[in-house]
Motif scaffolding. Structure first.
Motif, PDB file in Angstrom:
ATOM      1  N   PRO A   5       0.607  -1.135   0.089  1.00 38.18           N
ATOM      2  CA  PRO A   5       0.060  -0.105  -0.044  1.00 38.18           C
ATOM      3  C   PRO A   5       0.949   1.245  -0.085  1.00 38.18           C
ATOM      4  O   PRO A   5       1.936   1.181   0.324  1.00 38.18           O
ATOM      5  CB  PRO A   5      -0.776  -0.077   1.289  1.00 38.18           C
ATOM      6  CG  PRO A   5       0.028  -0.913   2.129  1.00 38.18           C
ATOM      7  CD  PRO A   5       0.618  -1.924   1.127  1.00 38.18           C
ATOM      8  N   ARG A  28      -1.043   1.777 -11.563  1.00 39.16           N
ATOM      9  CA  ARG A  28      -2.251   1.823 -10.778  1.00 39.16           C
ATOM     10  C   ARG A  28      -2.558   3.252 -10.426  1.00 39.16           C
ATOM     11  O   ARG A  28      -3.251   3.721  -9.557  1.00 39.16           O
ATOM     12  CB  ARG A  28      -2.133   1.071  -9.304  1.00 39.16           C
ATOM     13  CG  ARG A  28      -2.033  -0.473  -9.581  1.00 39.16           C
ATOM     14  CD  ARG A  28      -2.391  -1.153  -8.366  1.00 39.16           C
ATOM     15  NE  ARG A  28      -1.776  -0.463  -7.036  1.00 39.16           N
ATOM     16  CZ  ARG A  28      -0.417  -0.864  -6.574  1.00 39.16           C
ATOM     17  NH1 ARG A  28       0.363  -1.521  -7.023  1.00 39.16           N
ATOM     18  NH2 ARG A  28      -0.247  -0.044  -5.446  1.00 39.16           N
ATOM     19  N   ALA A  88      -6.232   7.638   2.560  1.00 36.43           N
ATOM     20  CA  ALA A  88      -6.735   6.277   2.318  1.00 36.43           C
ATOM     21  C   ALA A  88      -7.881   6.397   1.646  1.00 36.43           C
ATOM     22  O   ALA A  88      -9.050   7.302   2.113  1.00 36.43           O
ATOM     23  CB  ALA A  88      -6.875   5.453   3.505  1.00 36.43           C
ATOM     24  N   LYS A 129      -9.273   0.712  -1.059  1.00 37.60           N
ATOM     25  CA  LYS A 129      -8.016  -0.152  -1.015  1.00 37.60           C
ATOM     26  C   LYS A 129      -6.651   0.911  -1.535  1.00 37.60           C
ATOM     27  O   LYS A 129      -5.448   0.473  -1.314  1.00 37.60           O
ATOM     28  CB  LYS A 129      -7.917  -1.362  -1.794  1.00 37.60           C
ATOM     29  CG  LYS A 129      -9.055  -2.199  -1.188  1.00 37.60           C
ATOM     30  CD  LYS A 129      -9.194  -3.326  -2.372  1.00 37.60           C
ATOM     31  CE  LYS A 129      -9.987  -4.544  -1.575  1.00 37.60           C
ATOM     32  NZ  LYS A 129     -10.077  -5.922  -2.517  1.00 37.60           N
ATOM     33  N   GLY A 130      -6.964   1.912  -1.912  1.00 36.42           N
ATOM     34  CA  GLY A 130      -5.827   2.765  -2.417  1.00 36.42           C
ATOM     35  C   GLY A 130      -5.982   4.042  -1.548  1.00 36.42           C
ATOM     36  O   GLY A 130      -6.011   3.921  -0.396  1.00 36.42           O
ATOM     37  N   GLY A 156      -5.715   0.533  -5.315  1.00 34.75           N
ATOM     38  CA  GLY A 156      -5.130  -0.681  -4.383  1.00 34.75           C
ATOM     39  C   GLY A 156      -5.022  -1.864  -5.059  1.00 34.75           C
ATOM     40  O   GLY A 156      -5.379  -2.120  -6.102  1.00 34.75           O
ATOM     41  N   GLU A 157      -4.023  -2.733  -4.361  1.00 40.71           N
ATOM     42  CA  GLU A 157      -3.833  -4.048  -5.032  1.00 40.71           C
ATOM     43  C   GLU A 157      -4.861  -4.930  -4.827  1.00 40.71           C
ATOM     44  O   GLU A 157      -5.748  -4.677  -3.989  1.00 40.71           O
ATOM     45  CB  GLU A 157      -2.686  -4.517  -4.439  1.00 40.71           C
ATOM     46  CG  GLU A 157      -1.549  -3.672  -4.528  1.00 40.71           C
ATOM     47  CD  GLU A 157      -0.008  -4.465  -3.963  1.00 40.71           C
ATOM     48  OE1 GLU A 157       0.388  -5.088  -4.650  1.00 40.71           O
ATOM     49  OE2 GLU A 157       0.488  -3.875  -2.818  1.00 40.71           O
TER      50      GLU A 157
END
Length: 148
Positions: free
Chosen positions: A2, A83, A114, A117-118, A146-147
């Motif tokens: 992250p 991303r 935040a 998820k990213g 996010g991953e």
């Protein structure tokens, strides 16, 4: 990995000087459809009181990009270019950029927030001329996915 929240407050080394060229300003003006003559004609720019052609306001991105490359190269950033979306851009000018300026920029990370998820990463690049005088502050917000 992250996005690293410890990026906030990190300042990077100033970039190498970037000499603003007349043809670069003209090319950029054509690319962004800035048709005012002060962007391409030195005489028109001089009639307005400038030493040479005046860069369109978004030209500062050319110099700011040098600083963002520093951020993207940080091994502990957690930022993956594939991303990343450039979500927002702002400029705060003291004076316009003119051909012949020699500019350096220094990046500081001012926020990591935040988002799902990213994260959203806010950075400010202070761009100064050869005399050390402020020309423009370029603020970018990058949205990092996010991953899975």
């Amino acid at each position: 990995m992250p996005v690293n929240p410890d990026l906030v407050g990190r300042a990077f080394a100033p970039t190498a000087p970037y000499l603003v060229g007349r043809e670069k300003v003209r090319e950029f003006a054509r690319a962004v459809l800035a048709t005012d003559p002060q962007h391409t004609d030195p005489e028109a720019a001089r009639a307005l009181g400038y030493a040479d052609v005046v860069a369109p306001p978004t030209f500062a991105m050319v110099i700011q990009d040098l600083t963002l490359q520093q951020l993207l190269a940080e091994p502990d950033s957690g930022i993956a270019l594939e991303r990343t979306i450039h979500a927002e851009q702002r400029f705060r000018y003291t004076r316009p950029i003119v051909a012949g300026d020699e500019l350096t920029a220094q990046l500081a990370i001012t926020g990591v927030r935040a988002v799902g998820k990213g994260a959203m990463v806010t950075s400010e690049a202070e761009i100064r001329d050869a005399a050390g005088e402020h020309v423009v502050t370029a603020t970018s917000i990058l949205l990092i996915g996010g991953e899975e």
